[in-house]
Design an enzyme around this catalytic site. Structure first.
Site, PDB file in Angstrom:
ATOM      1  N   ARG A  95       1.007  -1.154  -0.092  1.00 31.15           N
ATOM      2  CA  ARG A  95       0.117  -0.251  -0.009  1.00 31.15           C
ATOM      3  C   ARG A  95       0.849   1.312  -0.065  1.00 31.15           C
ATOM      4  NH1 ARG A  95      -3.075  -3.582  -1.187  1.00 31.15           N
ATOM      5  NH2 ARG A  95      -5.391  -3.694  -0.467  1.00 31.15           N
TER       6      ARG A  95
ATOM      7  N   GLU B 129      -5.847   3.915   5.063  1.00 36.74           N
ATOM      8  CA  GLU B 129      -5.372   3.737   3.785  1.00 36.74           C
ATOM      9  C   GLU B 129      -6.103   4.777   2.803  1.00 36.74           C
ATOM     10  OE1 GLU B 129      -5.871  -0.314   1.664  1.00 36.74           O
ATOM     11  OE2 GLU B 129      -7.095   0.834   0.165  1.00 36.74           O
TER      12      GLU B 129
ATOM     13  N   SER C 155     -11.267  -0.888   2.079  1.00 35.36           N
ATOM     14  CA  SER C 155     -10.560  -0.956   3.341  1.00 35.36           C
ATOM     15  C   SER C 155     -10.237   0.656   3.804  1.00 35.36           C
ATOM     16  CB  SER C 155      -9.314  -1.735   3.411  1.00 35.36           C
ATOM     17  OG  SER C 155      -9.520  -3.118   2.961  1.00 35.36           O
TER      18      SER C 155
HETATM   19  P1  FAD Z   1      -8.744   8.245  -6.323  1.00 33.70           P
HETATM   20  O1  FAD Z   1      -9.507   8.009  -5.328  1.00 33.70           O
HETATM   21  O2  FAD Z   1      -9.626   9.250  -7.342  1.00 33.70           O
HETATM   22  O3  FAD Z   1      -7.447   9.137  -6.123  1.00 33.70           O
HETATM   23  C1  FAD Z   1      -6.617   8.411  -4.990  1.00 33.70           C
HETATM   24  C2  FAD Z   1      -5.341   9.473  -4.801  1.00 33.70           C
HETATM   25  O4  FAD Z   1      -4.677   9.250  -5.962  1.00 33.70           O
HETATM   26  C3  FAD Z   1      -5.518  10.830  -4.449  1.00 33.70           C
HETATM   27  O5  FAD Z   1      -4.871  11.618  -3.622  1.00 33.70           O
HETATM   28  C4  FAD Z   1      -5.641  11.356  -5.819  1.00 33.70           C
HETATM   29  O6  FAD Z   1      -5.160  12.835  -5.882  1.00 33.70           O
HETATM   30  C5  FAD Z   1      -4.559  10.651  -6.484  1.00 33.70           C
HETATM   31  N1  FAD Z   1      -4.479  10.474  -7.941  1.00 33.70           N
HETATM   32  C6  FAD Z   1      -5.605   9.658  -8.556  1.00 33.70           C
HETATM   33  N2  FAD Z   1      -5.405   9.596  -9.989  1.00 33.70           N
HETATM   34  C7  FAD Z   1      -4.088  10.395  -9.962  1.00 33.70           C
HETATM   35  C8  FAD Z   1      -3.208  10.484 -11.183  1.00 33.70           C
HETATM   36  N3  FAD Z   1      -3.500   9.919 -12.384  1.00 33.70           N
HETATM   37  N4  FAD Z   1      -2.040  11.169 -10.856  1.00 33.70           N
HETATM   38  C9  FAD Z   1      -1.759  11.595  -9.778  1.00 33.70           C
HETATM   39  N5  FAD Z   1      -2.493  11.504  -8.558  1.00 33.70           N
HETATM   40  C10 FAD Z   1      -3.481  10.637  -8.935  1.00 33.70           C
HETATM   41  N6  FAD Z   1      -7.576  -1.186  -3.355  1.00 33.70           N
HETATM   42  C11 FAD Z   1      -6.912  -2.229  -3.340  1.00 33.70           C
HETATM   43  O7  FAD Z   1      -5.656  -1.956  -3.570  1.00 33.70           O
HETATM   44  N7  FAD Z   1      -7.363  -3.429  -3.224  1.00 33.70           N
HETATM   45  C12 FAD Z   1      -8.599  -3.767  -3.304  1.00 33.70           C
HETATM   46  O8  FAD Z   1      -9.123  -4.699  -3.170  1.00 33.70           O
HETATM   47  C13 FAD Z   1      -9.554  -2.412  -3.149  1.00 33.70           C
HETATM   48  N8  FAD Z   1     -10.747  -2.767  -3.118  1.00 33.70           N
HETATM   49  C14 FAD Z   1     -11.854  -1.728  -3.140  1.00 33.70           C
HETATM   50  C15 FAD Z   1     -13.084  -1.815  -2.993  1.00 33.70           C
HETATM   51  C16 FAD Z   1     -14.006  -0.942  -3.133  1.00 33.70           C
HETATM   52  C17 FAD Z   1     -15.636  -1.047  -3.095  1.00 33.70           C
HETATM   53  C18 FAD Z   1     -13.588   0.576  -3.094  1.00 33.70           C
HETATM   54  C19 FAD Z   1     -14.624   1.576  -3.151  1.00 33.70           C
HETATM   55  C20 FAD Z   1     -12.169   0.728  -2.976  1.00 33.70           C
HETATM   56  C21 FAD Z   1     -11.268  -0.032  -3.221  1.00 33.70           C
HETATM   57  N9  FAD Z   1      -9.949  -0.070  -3.245  1.00 33.70           N
HETATM   58  C22 FAD Z   1      -9.135  -1.124  -3.212  1.00 33.70           C
HETATM   59  C23 FAD Z   1      -9.365   1.089  -2.933  1.00 33.70           C
HETATM   60  C24 FAD Z   1      -9.298   2.034  -4.203  1.00 33.70           C
HETATM   61  O9  FAD Z   1     -10.082   1.500  -5.391  1.00 33.70           O
HETATM   62  C25 FAD Z   1      -7.931   2.016  -4.947  1.00 33.70           C
HETATM   63  O10 FAD Z   1      -6.969   2.661  -3.972  1.00 33.70           O
HETATM   64  C26 FAD Z   1      -7.685   2.792  -6.311  1.00 33.70           C
HETATM   65  O11 FAD Z   1      -6.668   2.582  -6.824  1.00 33.70           O
HETATM   66  C27 FAD Z   1      -8.120   4.475  -6.329  1.00 33.70           C
HETATM   67  O12 FAD Z   1      -8.276   4.602  -7.568  1.00 33.70           O
HETATM   68  P2  FAD Z   1      -9.005   6.011  -7.776  1.00 33.70           P
HETATM   69  O13 FAD Z   1      -8.939   6.249  -9.244  1.00 33.70           O
HETATM   70  O14 FAD Z   1     -10.435   5.754  -7.382  1.00 33.70           O
HETATM   71  O15 FAD Z   1      -8.331   6.974  -6.946  1.00 33.70           O
HETATM   72  N1  EPU Z   2     -11.031 -10.607   9.322  1.00 38.59           N
HETATM   73  C1  EPU Z   2     -11.731 -10.435  10.457  1.00 38.59           C
HETATM   74  N2  EPU Z   2     -12.971  -9.745  10.429  1.00 38.59           N
HETATM   75  C2  EPU Z   2     -13.268  -8.903   9.471  1.00 38.59           C
HETATM   76  C3  EPU Z   2     -12.771  -8.998   8.345  1.00 38.59           C
HETATM   77  C4  EPU Z   2     -11.323  -9.778   8.171  1.00 38.59           C
HETATM   78  O1  EPU Z   2     -11.595 -11.353  11.301  1.00 38.59           O
HETATM   79  O2  EPU Z   2     -14.247  -8.316   9.419  1.00 38.59           O
HETATM   80  C5  EPU Z   2      -9.717 -11.469   9.160  1.00 38.59           C
HETATM   81  C6  EPU Z   2     -10.119 -12.864   8.880  1.00 38.59           C
HETATM   82  O3  EPU Z   2      -9.326 -13.744   9.231  1.00 38.59           O
HETATM   83  C7  EPU Z   2      -9.915 -12.836   7.239  1.00 38.59           C
HETATM   84  C8  EPU Z   2      -8.729 -11.948   7.233  1.00 38.59           C
HETATM   85  O4  EPU Z   2      -9.163 -11.072   8.375  1.00 38.59           O
HETATM   86  O5  EPU Z   2      -9.557 -14.145   6.671  1.00 38.59           O
HETATM   87  C9  EPU Z   2      -8.438 -11.400   6.013  1.00 38.59           C
HETATM   88  O6  EPU Z   2      -9.793 -10.535   5.636  1.00 38.59           O
HETATM   89  P1  EPU Z   2     -10.194 -10.448   3.807  1.00 38.59           P
HETATM   90  O7  EPU Z   2      -9.648 -11.294   2.991  1.00 38.59           O
HETATM   91  O8  EPU Z   2     -11.483  -9.542   3.799  1.00 38.59           O
HETATM   92  O9  EPU Z   2      -8.844  -9.261   3.667  1.00 38.59           O
HETATM   93  P2  EPU Z   2      -8.583  -7.906   4.478  1.00 38.59           P
HETATM   94  O10 EPU Z   2      -7.323  -8.291   4.948  1.00 38.59           O
HETATM   95  O11 EPU Z   2      -9.460  -7.326   5.234  1.00 38.59           O
HETATM   96  C10 EPU Z   2      -7.352  -7.171   2.162  1.00 38.59           C
HETATM   97  C11 EPU Z   2      -7.170  -5.645   1.445  1.00 38.59           C
HETATM   98  C12 EPU Z   2      -8.287  -5.681   0.665  1.00 38.59           C
HETATM   99  C13 EPU Z   2      -8.247  -6.671  -0.337  1.00 38.59           C
HETATM  100  C14 EPU Z   2      -8.404  -7.923   0.468  1.00 38.59           C
HETATM  101  C15 EPU Z   2      -8.311  -9.353  -0.544  1.00 38.59           C
HETATM  102  C16 EPU Z   2      -5.912  -3.986   2.733  1.00 38.59           C
HETATM  103  C17 EPU Z   2      -5.828  -2.915   3.620  1.00 38.59           C
HETATM  104  N3  EPU Z   2      -7.167  -4.602   2.306  1.00 38.59           N
HETATM  105  O12 EPU Z   2      -8.056  -6.848   2.953  1.00 38.59           O
HETATM  106  O13 EPU Z   2      -8.091  -4.483  -0.165  1.00 38.59           O
HETATM  107  O14 EPU Z   2      -9.299  -6.648  -1.385  1.00 38.59           O
HETATM  108  O15 EPU Z   2      -7.311  -8.200   1.482  1.00 38.59           O
HETATM  109  O16 EPU Z   2      -6.944  -9.386  -0.781  1.00 38.59           O
HETATM  110  O17 EPU Z   2      -4.791  -4.601   2.817  1.00 38.59           O
HETATM  111  C18 EPU Z   2      -8.826  -1.971  -0.232  1.00 38.59           C
HETATM  112  O18 EPU Z   2      -7.494  -1.913  -0.266  1.00 38.59           O
HETATM  113  O19 EPU Z   2      -9.446  -1.135  -0.169  1.00 38.59           O
HETATM  114  C19 EPU Z   2      -9.306  -3.572  -0.123  1.00 38.59           C
HETATM  115  C20 EPU Z   2     -10.552  -4.010  -0.147  1.00 38.59           C
END
Ligand code: FAD
Ligand code: EPU
Length: 344
Positions: free
Chosen positions: A161, A327, A230
């Site tokens: 991250r 995050e 997250s």
């Molecule tokens: P924004 O929210 O628009 O911007 C984020 C930051 O980046 C801001 O500071 C912005 O100024 C900057 N920025 C954006 N674009 C540019 C650019 N082109 N140049 C310079 N700066 C820029 N993240 C994960 O890693 N794993 C996941 O599994 C995951 N699951 C998600 C699920 C949900 C439902 C949601 C809502 C979010 C999830 N995220 C996850 C977080 C998010 O989608 C990621 O961080 C994503 O990369 C953000 O992209 P964005 O275009 O929406 O960025």
């Molecule tokens: N867990 C709990 N309770 C909860 C959630 C999780 O006990 O409410 C424990 C469980 O043991 C579970 C483990 O945490 O097995 C892992 O949970 P999960 O697979 O849901 O993943 P996470 O660690 O909570 C991370 C990323 C997610 C990504 C998933 C899958 C971060 C901060 N988040 O979540 O990314 O989708 O793994 O790889 O690293 C995001 O960054 O926005 C995001 C959604």
């Protein structure tokens, strides 16, 4: 807020705030022109992709430039594919495109709702893979000097991250991202929930579909319920502290890192403060995943979400002596806010 633009549809937390100006950017020239326009007037400027990793705490008094630079360019070689992708493409559209064109390697990162340009910033990751594994380069524009600069994989300084783009660089925009995908595809199934899939018979499309299903079941749909995925990062702590905690909580999940440190699950820590489903005003902890904060009925403001985040931060710190790091990026009147201002 006369003449200000509503941002509710431009951030996935669905926070109702306004900005003085919002401009969609389709090419690098427009990006430089509008950025300079605002910069030289000493007005705040913010580049946004899909708004899926930000929390607006206030109206933004400057200009928001929405990156819409498009293009997916694929070159095939003997052993690899190279993809050069415009920063304004939707990440999930890219994953779907790759799967439909029989280019495997992105399937574990399905359904992440951001833009391609934001993907390197926090090194998106899910289900056993991070962007860093496949990212060959990132092209940025130095907006001040109007120069395109390429960051090689090594120069991106990717970590969990985090990357050089997260806090170190200033006055830049990511414009293109280069990916390198091997034709020698091996399924990545070591993440807990994927263990049930059979290594020898599985296809990239099956993994892609399976991950979509898991995610639909435990992550709220941003079209219905405001959230930013997250809210906190999973904390990485030293092994000694982790073993001390494990002696008290033997069921606590942990993931050993290459350098010996331990990554813990923030979701588990929050659950074990008895906070699953906790509601504070119009903000809540999602009942199926404690690491996700939701905007209940899409009526909360950013301060209410931040108040809930602070409550979680304090509860986890008190019980486990672990200080969670957000995050999500906080945005105030003038731009990004250092989370320390909120949590300390
Ligand atoms: P924004 O929210 O628009 O911007 C984020 C930051 O980046 C801001 O500071 C912005 O100024 C900057 N920025 C954006 N674009 C540019 C650019 N082109 N140049 C310079 N700066 C820029 N993240 C994960 O890693 N794993 C996941 O599994 C995951 N699951 C998600 C699920 C949900 C439902 C949601 C809502 C979010 C999830 N995220 C996850 C977080 C998010 O989608 C990621 O961080 C994503 O990369 C953000 O992209 P964005 O275009 O929406 O960025
Ligand atoms: N867990 C709990 N309770 C909860 C959630 C999780 O006990 O409410 C424990 C469980 O043991 C579970 C483990 O945490 O097995 C892992 O949970 P999960 O697979 O849901 O993943 P996470 O660690 O909570 C991370 C990323 C997610 C990504 C998933 C899958 C971060 C901060 N988040 O979540 O990314 O989708 O793994 O790889 O690293 C995001 O960054 O926005 C995001 C959604």
């Amino acid at each position: 807020m006369k003449n200000y633009i509503q941002l509710k549809s431009l951030n996935t937390f669905r926070i109702s705030v306004f900005a003085a100006q919002v401009i969609k950017i389709y090419d690098v020239y427009a990006l430089i022109k509008h950025w300079k326009n605002t910069y030289y007037k000493a007005q705040p400027v913010l580049i946004l992709g899909r708004g899926s990793n930000v929390l607006f705490l206030d109206n933004f008094i400057g200009t928001i430039l929405i990156n819409k630079i498009k293009g997916i360019f694929v070159t095939e070689y003997n052993k690899i594919w190279r993809l050069r992708v415009g920063a304004g493409e939707k990440w999930d559209k890219l994953v779907t495109y790759a799967i439909n064109h029989n280019i495997p390697g992105l399937e574990n990162l399905a359904c992440i709702p951001g833009s391609v340009g934001a993907a390197p910033i926090h090194n998106i990751g899910a289900y056993g893979i991070e962007l860093s594994k496949i990212c060959e380069y990132v092209d940025i524009i130095d907006l001040y000097n109007e120069k395109v600069i390429r960051f090689t994989h090594e120069e991106c300084l990717f970590q969990y991250r985090s990357s050089i783009f997260k806090n170190i660089l200033k006055n830049y925009a990511i414009i293109f991202v280069g990916l390198k995908l091997s034709k020698k595809w091996k399924p990545i199934l070591n993440y807990g929930e994927l263990n049930c899939l059979k290594k020898h018979y599985i296809t990239p499309k099956q993994i892609f579909k399976f991950i979509r299903k898991i995610r639909y079941n435990k992550i709220p749909n941003v079209k219905k319920t405001g959230n930013a995925g997250s809210f906190f990062k999973n904390p990485i702590i030293n092994a000694k502290k982790a073993y001390n905690l494990l002696s008290l909580y033997p069921n606590m999940p942990y993931y050993r890192q290459i350098d010996g440190a331990m990554k813990l699950s923030a979701g588990w820590l929050i659950d074990n403060c008895s906070l699953k489903g906790y509601i504070l005003g119009r903000a809540a902890i999602y009942s199926k995943q404690s690491l996700i904060l939701i905007n209940n009925k899409n009526m909360a403001n950013g301060t209410e979400i931040a108040a809930l985040a602070l409550y979680i931060y304090t509860s986890v710190a008190k019980k486990f002596n672990i200080y969670l790091q957000p995050e999500v990026i906080f945005i105030g009147k003038h731009g990004k806010i250092n989370p320390k201002k909120i949590f300390l």
